[in-house]
Motif scaffolding. Sequence first.
Motif, PDB file in Angstrom:
ATOM      1  N   SER A  80      48.001 -76.129  40.316  1.00  0.00           N
ATOM      2  CA  SER A  80      47.378 -77.285  39.667  1.00  0.00           C
ATOM      3  C   SER A  80      45.888 -77.328  39.974  1.00  0.00           C
ATOM      4  N   ILE A  81      45.154 -78.019  39.105  1.00  0.00           N
ATOM      5  CA  ILE A  81      43.713 -78.212  39.240  1.00  0.00           C
ATOM      6  C   ILE A  81      43.454 -79.715  39.183  1.00  0.00           C
ATOM      7  N   SER A  82      42.691 -80.231  40.168  1.00  0.00           N
ATOM      8  CA  SER A  82      42.383 -81.670  40.204  1.00  0.00           C
ATOM      9  C   SER A  82      40.877 -81.879  40.264  1.00  0.00           C
ATOM     10  N   PHE A  83      40.405 -82.925  39.596  1.00  0.00           N
ATOM     11  CA  PHE A  83      38.983 -83.286  39.632  1.00  0.00           C
ATOM     12  C   PHE A  83      38.837 -84.737  39.198  1.00  0.00           C
ATOM     13  N   PHE A  84      37.686 -85.339  39.534  1.00  0.00           N
ATOM     14  CA  PHE A  84      37.379 -86.720  39.167  1.00  0.00           C
ATOM     15  C   PHE A  84      36.386 -86.723  38.014  1.00  0.00           C
ATOM     16  N   LEU A  85      36.585 -87.636  37.075  1.00  0.00           N
ATOM     17  CA  LEU A  85      35.656 -87.840  35.967  1.00  0.00           C
ATOM     18  C   LEU A  85      35.097 -89.255  36.026  1.00  0.00           C
ATOM     19  N   GLN A  86      33.852 -89.391  35.606  1.00  0.00           N
ATOM     20  CA  GLN A  86      33.226 -90.698  35.447  1.00  0.00           C
ATOM     21  C   GLN A  86      32.316 -90.647  34.231  1.00  0.00           C
ATOM     22  N   LEU A  87      31.816 -91.807  33.825  1.00  0.00           N
ATOM     23  CA  LEU A  87      30.895 -91.847  32.694  1.00  0.00           C
ATOM     24  C   LEU A  87      29.538 -91.308  33.110  1.00  0.00           C
ATOM     25  N   ALA A  88      28.891 -90.599  32.215  1.00  0.00           N
ATOM     26  CA  ALA A  88      27.515 -90.180  32.437  1.00  0.00           C
ATOM     27  C   ALA A  88      26.610 -91.397  32.348  1.00  0.00           C
ATOM     28  N   ALA A  89      25.443 -91.305  32.934  1.00  0.00           N
ATOM     29  CA  ALA A  89      24.504 -92.423  32.910  1.00  0.00           C
ATOM     30  C   ALA A  89      24.193 -92.805  31.465  1.00  0.00           C
ATOM     31  N   THR A 100      41.216 -84.124  25.357  1.00  0.00           N
ATOM     32  CA  THR A 100      42.052 -82.943  25.581  1.00  0.00           C
ATOM     33  C   THR A 100      41.419 -82.092  26.679  1.00  0.00           C
ATOM     34  N   PHE A 101      42.249 -81.331  27.350  1.00  0.00           N
ATOM     35  CA  PHE A 101      41.819 -80.479  28.454  1.00  0.00           C
ATOM     36  C   PHE A 101      42.279 -79.055  28.150  1.00  0.00           C
ATOM     37  N   THR A 102      41.351 -78.114  28.194  1.00  0.00           N
ATOM     38  CA  THR A 102      41.675 -76.713  27.936  1.00  0.00           C
ATOM     39  C   THR A 102      41.363 -75.905  29.188  1.00  0.00           C
ATOM     40  N   VAL A 103      42.359 -75.200  29.690  1.00  0.00           N
ATOM     41  CA  VAL A 103      42.184 -74.318  30.839  1.00  0.00           C
ATOM     42  C   VAL A 103      42.254 -72.892  30.310  1.00  0.00           C
ATOM     43  N   SER A 104      41.205 -72.108  30.609  1.00  0.00           N
ATOM     44  CA  SER A 104      41.182 -70.732  30.097  1.00  0.00           C
ATOM     45  C   SER A 104      40.775 -69.766  31.203  1.00  0.00           C
ATOM     46  N   THR A 105      41.352 -68.594  31.130  1.00  0.00           N
ATOM     47  CA  THR A 105      40.994 -67.476  31.990  1.00  0.00           C
ATOM     48  C   THR A 105      40.644 -66.310  31.070  1.00  0.00           C
ATOM     49  N   PHE A 162      37.909 -69.180  36.083  1.00  0.00           N
ATOM     50  CA  PHE A 162      38.611 -70.010  35.114  1.00  0.00           C
ATOM     51  C   PHE A 162      37.684 -71.142  34.680  1.00  0.00           C
ATOM     52  N   THR A 163      37.962 -71.667  33.496  1.00  0.00           N
ATOM     53  CA  THR A 163      37.172 -72.750  32.931  1.00  0.00           C
ATOM     54  C   THR A 163      38.103 -73.868  32.502  1.00  0.00           C
ATOM     55  N   VAL A 164      37.747 -75.086  32.890  1.00  0.00           N
ATOM     56  CA  VAL A 164      38.430 -76.278  32.393  1.00  0.00           C
ATOM     57  C   VAL A 164      37.435 -76.969  31.476  1.00  0.00           C
ATOM     58  N   GLU A 165      37.823 -77.145  30.220  1.00  0.00           N
ATOM     59  CA  GLU A 165      36.944 -77.794  29.248  1.00  0.00           C
ATOM     60  C   GLU A 165      37.527 -79.157  28.903  1.00  0.00           C
ATOM     61  N   VAL A 166      36.748 -80.206  29.191  1.00  0.00           N
ATOM     62  CA  VAL A 166      37.166 -81.578  28.923  1.00  0.00           C
ATOM     63  C   VAL A 166      36.521 -81.981  27.604  1.00  0.00           C
ATOM     64  N   LYS A 167      37.367 -82.285  26.588  1.00  0.00           N
ATOM     65  CA  LYS A 167      36.852 -82.561  25.244  1.00  0.00           C
ATOM     66  C   LYS A 167      37.160 -83.997  24.835  1.00  0.00           C
ATOM     67  N   PRO A 168      36.157 -84.899  24.904  1.00  0.00           N
ATOM     68  CA  PRO A 168      36.384 -86.249  24.383  1.00  0.00           C
ATOM     69  C   PRO A 168      36.365 -86.247  22.860  1.00  0.00           C
ATOM     70  N   ASP A 169      36.829 -87.328  22.245  1.00  0.00           N
ATOM     71  CA  ASP A 169      36.855 -87.374  20.777  1.00  0.00           C
ATOM     72  C   ASP A 169      35.455 -87.469  20.197  1.00  0.00           C
ATOM     73  N   ILE A 170      34.511 -88.088  20.911  1.00  0.00           N
ATOM     74  CA  ILE A 170      33.120 -88.182  20.460  1.00  0.00           C
ATOM     75  C   ILE A 170      32.236 -87.664  21.578  1.00  0.00           C
ATOM     76  N   GLY A 171      31.315 -86.795  21.237  1.00  0.00           N
ATOM     77  CA  GLY A 171      30.417 -86.260  22.237  1.00  0.00           C
ATOM     78  C   GLY A 171      30.736 -84.810  22.552  1.00  0.00           C
ATOM     79  N   ALA A 172      29.877 -84.228  23.361  1.00  0.00           N
ATOM     80  CA  ALA A 172      30.023 -82.817  23.703  1.00  0.00           C
ATOM     81  C   ALA A 172      31.107 -82.622  24.748  1.00  0.00           C
ATOM     82  N   ALA A 173      31.666 -81.423  24.753  1.00  0.00           N
ATOM     83  CA  ALA A 173      32.678 -81.072  25.749  1.00  0.00           C
ATOM     84  C   ALA A 173      32.004 -80.858  27.102  1.00  0.00           C
TER      85      ALA A 173
END
Length: 193
Positions: A80-89, A100-105, A162-173
């Motif tokens: 498993s991979i764990s991390f914390f997210l918060q809003l950008a300034a 959505t979260f994409t994990v790629s190797t 490995f890369t975890v890409e966090v993709k919100p519905d609006i805004g950049a990944a």
Amino acid sequence: MSKLMRNDNAFTGLEAAIVLIAFIVVAAVFSYVMLGAGFFATQEAQRSVQTGVAQASSNLELSGPVVVAVSNTTADEVESISFFLQLAAGGAAVDMQKVTFTVSTTGSMETYMYSNVTSEWYAGGVTQADRNDMLERFELVKITIPGKDAATLPNINTNDRFTVEVKPDIGAALPINRIAPPDLEEDHKYEVY
């Protein structure tokens, strides 16, 4: 008897004044139309720039370390991979249900919906039991991929990128690029860089 003479000088001056007034009116209408079109074009350009900035900038940012866990059943690969997210300034609130979260190797890729990951919510350092799944100012959400009901991660062994890409519905990944540790032991967690 005197002869009547026609004198058209005054009438010609009146015609010239009418033509001049007509030119001024036409020029005023034309300039009003041109100014209106200019204001409209400026407003549309401003709206396009604001929309582009909103879509190009990320509303999410990583807060803290990225931690990988190894269980006793998969001693040679990350479970498993764990991390914390918060809003950008200055970022707007994010509906986490649409993220959505994409994990790629180098060899494979898996995509997970928010409903397939485990999330823990915090506000002011206190765990939040009743959440609305909207990430707002002063809130943190801990994401663990995969969750209890999700498929397993792609194979991530020692020293794998490995890369975890966090993709919100609006805004950049938000891409999170990391390298697995050089040694993986059973029932251990590792902070990765």
